[in-house]
Enzyme design. Sequence first.
Site, PDB file in Angstrom:
ATOM      1  N   ARG A   6       1.082  -1.708   0.229  1.00 28.56           N
ATOM      2  CA  ARG A   6       0.565  -0.012  -0.160  1.00 28.56           C
ATOM      3  C   ARG A   6       0.912   1.226  -0.115  1.00 28.56           C
ATOM      4  O   ARG A   6       1.008   1.623  -0.963  1.00 28.56           O
ATOM      5  CB  ARG A   6      -0.974  -0.683   1.197  1.00 28.56           C
ATOM      6  CG  ARG A   6      -2.408   0.631   1.444  1.00 28.56           C
ATOM      7  CD  ARG A   6      -1.897   2.280   1.534  1.00 28.56           C
ATOM      8  NE  ARG A   6      -1.350   2.794   2.840  1.00 28.56           N
ATOM      9  CZ  ARG A   6      -0.991   3.552   3.246  1.00 28.56           C
ATOM     10  NH1 ARG A   6      -1.230   4.675   2.620  1.00 28.56           N
ATOM     11  NH2 ARG A   6      -1.042   3.994   4.321  1.00 28.56           N
ATOM     12  N   GLU A 136      -5.195  10.503  10.687  1.00 29.02           N
ATOM     13  CA  GLU A 136      -3.935  10.902   9.541  1.00 29.02           C
ATOM     14  C   GLU A 136      -3.265  12.242  10.192  1.00 29.02           C
ATOM     15  O   GLU A 136      -3.372  13.405  10.462  1.00 29.02           O
ATOM     16  CB  GLU A 136      -3.992  11.157   7.930  1.00 29.02           C
ATOM     17  CG  GLU A 136      -3.358  11.288   6.574  1.00 29.02           C
ATOM     18  CD  GLU A 136      -4.122  12.151   5.708  1.00 29.02           C
ATOM     19  OE1 GLU A 136      -5.490  11.742   5.864  1.00 29.02           O
ATOM     20  OE2 GLU A 136      -3.291  11.508   5.038  1.00 29.02           O
TER      21      GLU A 136
HETATM   22  C1  LIG Z   1      -1.201   8.438   5.143  1.00 28.92           C
HETATM   23  C2  LIG Z   1      -1.113   8.068   3.527  1.00 28.92           C
HETATM   24  O1  LIG Z   1      -0.715   7.891   2.247  1.00 28.92           O
HETATM   25  S1  LIG Z   1      -3.492   8.271   2.535  1.00 28.92           S
HETATM   26  C3  LIG Z   1      -3.419   7.103   1.487  1.00 28.92           C
HETATM   27  C4  LIG Z   1      -4.245   7.140   0.419  1.00 28.92           C
HETATM   28  N1  LIG Z   1      -4.848   6.591  -0.741  1.00 28.92           N
HETATM   29  C5  LIG Z   1      -4.935   6.869  -1.806  1.00 28.92           C
HETATM   30  O2  LIG Z   1      -4.417   8.243  -1.748  1.00 28.92           O
HETATM   31  C6  LIG Z   1      -4.414   5.742  -2.813  1.00 28.92           C
HETATM   32  C7  LIG Z   1      -4.720   6.610  -3.967  1.00 28.92           C
HETATM   33  N2  LIG Z   1      -5.921   8.165  -4.073  1.00 28.92           N
HETATM   34  C8  LIG Z   1      -6.340   7.931  -4.844  1.00 28.92           C
HETATM   35  O3  LIG Z   1      -7.051   6.444  -5.723  1.00 28.92           O
HETATM   36  C9  LIG Z   1      -7.867   8.361  -4.917  1.00 28.92           C
HETATM   37  O4  LIG Z   1      -6.912   9.820  -4.849  1.00 28.92           O
HETATM   38  C10 LIG Z   1      -9.251   8.433  -4.875  1.00 28.92           C
HETATM   39  C11 LIG Z   1      -9.723   7.190  -5.267  1.00 28.92           C
HETATM   40  C12 LIG Z   1      -9.193   7.702  -3.298  1.00 28.92           C
HETATM   41  C13 LIG Z   1      -9.857   9.446  -4.795  1.00 28.92           C
HETATM   42  O5  LIG Z   1     -10.297   9.651  -6.003  1.00 28.92           O
HETATM   43  P1  LIG Z   1     -10.994  10.967  -6.528  1.00 28.92           P
HETATM   44  O6  LIG Z   1     -12.156  10.962  -5.784  1.00 28.92           O
HETATM   45  O7  LIG Z   1     -10.490  12.193  -7.816  1.00 28.92           O
HETATM   46  O8  LIG Z   1     -10.284  12.249  -4.863  1.00 28.92           O
HETATM   47  P2  LIG Z   1      -9.403  13.301  -5.123  1.00 28.92           P
HETATM   48  O9  LIG Z   1      -8.165  12.448  -5.423  1.00 28.92           O
HETATM   49  O10 LIG Z   1      -9.006  14.575  -6.116  1.00 28.92           O
HETATM   50  O11 LIG Z   1      -9.383  14.003  -3.717  1.00 28.92           O
HETATM   51  C14 LIG Z   1      -9.503  13.551  -2.282  1.00 28.92           C
HETATM   52  C15 LIG Z   1     -10.611  13.382  -1.973  1.00 28.92           C
HETATM   53  O12 LIG Z   1     -10.891  13.113  -0.897  1.00 28.92           O
HETATM   54  C16 LIG Z   1     -10.893  13.827   0.568  1.00 28.92           C
HETATM   55  N3  LIG Z   1     -10.868  12.987   1.300  1.00 28.92           N
HETATM   56  C17 LIG Z   1      -9.395  13.331   2.043  1.00 28.92           C
HETATM   57  N4  LIG Z   1      -8.939  12.418   3.065  1.00 28.92           N
HETATM   58  C18 LIG Z   1     -10.043  11.368   3.123  1.00 28.92           C
HETATM   59  C19 LIG Z   1     -11.017  10.517   3.806  1.00 28.92           C
HETATM   60  N5  LIG Z   1      -9.825   9.748   5.588  1.00 28.92           N
HETATM   61  N6  LIG Z   1     -12.223  10.372   4.023  1.00 28.92           N
HETATM   62  C20 LIG Z   1     -12.399  10.439   2.996  1.00 28.92           C
HETATM   63  N7  LIG Z   1     -12.937  11.422   2.453  1.00 28.92           N
HETATM   64  C21 LIG Z   1     -11.027  12.103   2.415  1.00 28.92           C
HETATM   65  C22 LIG Z   1     -11.142  14.858  -0.201  1.00 28.92           C
HETATM   66  O13 LIG Z   1     -11.091  15.980   1.103  1.00 28.92           O
HETATM   67  C23 LIG Z   1     -10.881  14.787  -1.590  1.00 28.92           C
HETATM   68  O14 LIG Z   1     -12.286  15.259  -1.431  1.00 28.92           O
HETATM   69  P3  LIG Z   1     -13.018  16.674  -2.717  1.00 28.92           P
HETATM   70  O15 LIG Z   1     -13.297  16.456  -3.460  1.00 28.92           O
HETATM   71  O16 LIG Z   1     -14.927  16.120  -1.862  1.00 28.92           O
HETATM   72  O17 LIG Z   1     -12.365  17.693  -1.737  1.00 28.92           O
END
Ligand SMILES: CC(=O)SCCNC(=O)CCNC(=O)[C@H](O)C(C)(C)COP(=O)(O)OP(=O)(O)OC[C@H]1O[C@@H](n2cnc3c(N)ncnc32)[C@H](O)[C@@H]1OP(=O)(O)O
Length: 497
Positions: A6, A136
């Site tokens: 991850r 986080e």
């Molecule tokens: C600790 C870490 O490393 S966290 C790592 C988390 N994992 C990832 O990010 C995996 C890769 N991410 C992705 O594939 C994508 O970001 C996805 C599928 C999760 C979401 O994609 P998208 O819908 O296109 O959203 P995008 O990436 O632009 O933005 C993230 C959204 O998540 C929201 N968000 C951030 N943290 C969280 C959370 N903990 N729970 C829910 N939503 C969250 C943000 O506010 C943003 O929402 P908004 O656009 O309504 O403001």
Amino acid sequence: MDTTLRDGEQTSGVSFSASEKLTIAQLLLTELKVDRIEIASARVSEGEFQAVKKITEWATANGFIDKVEVLTFVDGEVSINWMLEAGAKVMNLLTKGSLNHLTHQLKKAPEQHFNEVGAVIALANKKGIECNVYLEDWSNGMRHSKDYVFAYLDFLAEQPVKRVLLPDTLGVLIPSETYEYLHEIVNRYPHVHFDFHAHNDYDLATANVLEAVKAGVHGLHLTINGMGERAGNAPLASAIAVLNDYMKDVKTSVEEQELYKVSKLVETFSGFRIPVNKPVVGENVFTQTAGIHADGDKKNNLYYNDLLPERFGRKRKYALGKTSGKANIENNLQQLGIQLSDEDLKKVTQRIIELGDRKEAVTQADLPYIISDVLDSSAIEEKVQIENYVLSHSKNLRPSATIRVNFNGEIFEEHAQGDGQYDAFMNALKKVYVKKDIELPLLTDYAVRIPPGGKTDALCETIITWMHKGREFKTRGLDSDQTVSAIQATQKMLNII
Ligand SMILES: CC(=O)SCCNC(=O)CCNC(=O)[C@H](O)C(C)(C)COP(=O)(O)OP(=O)(O)OC[C@H]1O[C@@H](n2cnc3c(N)ncnc32)[C@H](O)[C@@H]1OP(=O)(O)O
């Protein structure tokens, strides 16, 4: 908990295929024996969904499903449904551990966040999912919004949550601060299981992990080769080594002997090269280069520390170059079964120093050639010679090679195709060796070095690593043509097996 699949995959430029993820998951759980693995974030992609499915199918059939975790979001039932459909049973819910992230990213008030988190946890429990919660940006939360962090931990302590996961998301902590924050938290919530998740932005991830364990956390998040977002996570191999050596009353389930093997496999699948000086798993970390060190090792292992290479299935080596003294060279000669008089040893040492001054790498397999050259002797008997070869490379046709090999006076001519010119050459060579009923070594690494500067006629150095009958060795070729330098390195190999 290993999060190579991850957070490790969040290394820029890295993407594992589903079958690579499955192989790594199997090795982590069955051979390295980590307690848990985090394998993906929910919702990422169809490919990720298929990878999670593959792993959960295998894990269910083999009794590991409770050790397989998926990162999920506070999004009602969307992530929950994703992970359930993919067959996972444990979720690591990503929530906000600092007021800054909560206010500016989710744009929510603490109460609203707690309610939404509570609702996801309740739903997960109803559906039989085991629930862990990430805070986080927790480390910045402790620095700038401590009241928020503790209000949130008070809330979580009352929830049906198995573990609370505390990430130093931006890698900002220094060791003393890590200890201070975690000690306070662990003592305030003695019944809660806490994991610590380090990032390496200041190169302090392993030091922070050590302090976290001293402070009493119950679990750690680590990755193979320290892969991960930005500067990466705490490397599993370093963390295990330091815990085993400095925290003797703390037990981990990880098998030290397997660390190197798994690191190399992850290196191959990810294309993310292990830096040669990476503790425990780097190519050079058990190699003595300075002549004084080699001399001290001979006298009473004076330059050994507790990190003995054998613990990790590795061997100590003695490098050859301008800082080699006699002792370094003697060690290498001994391994090759060659004995020289003091006077000859001095001459050979001198030549190696000269080569080092010219920035040329010298491998152990080069030694017989150097001896032969310096002493004008027949230290190396070239029993196998590649007398002629024709390599062809043309558009839309498979590369091919025709070779003529003199094997102790016996002549063989063979032709073969391959994926590249060198591959075609090796395929032709294999035909010769099948006829001779001799097994060729396995090529385990192929490294090409060209001096920076962009000249197309620059000398190209090819160093090939071979594995033969349990012994690993390197041979080197040097030519302005890359394939020719690889063939030179191969001919040297043929004469020392
Ligand atoms: C600790 C870490 O490393 S966290 C790592 C988390 N994992 C990832 O990010 C995996 C890769 N991410 C992705 O594939 C994508 O970001 C996805 C599928 C999760 C979401 O994609 P998208 O819908 O296109 O959203 P995008 O990436 O632009 O933005 C993230 C959204 O998540 C929201 N968000 C951030 N943290 C969280 C959370 N903990 N729970 C829910 N939503 C969250 C943000 O506010 C943003 O929402 P908004 O656009 O309504 O403001």
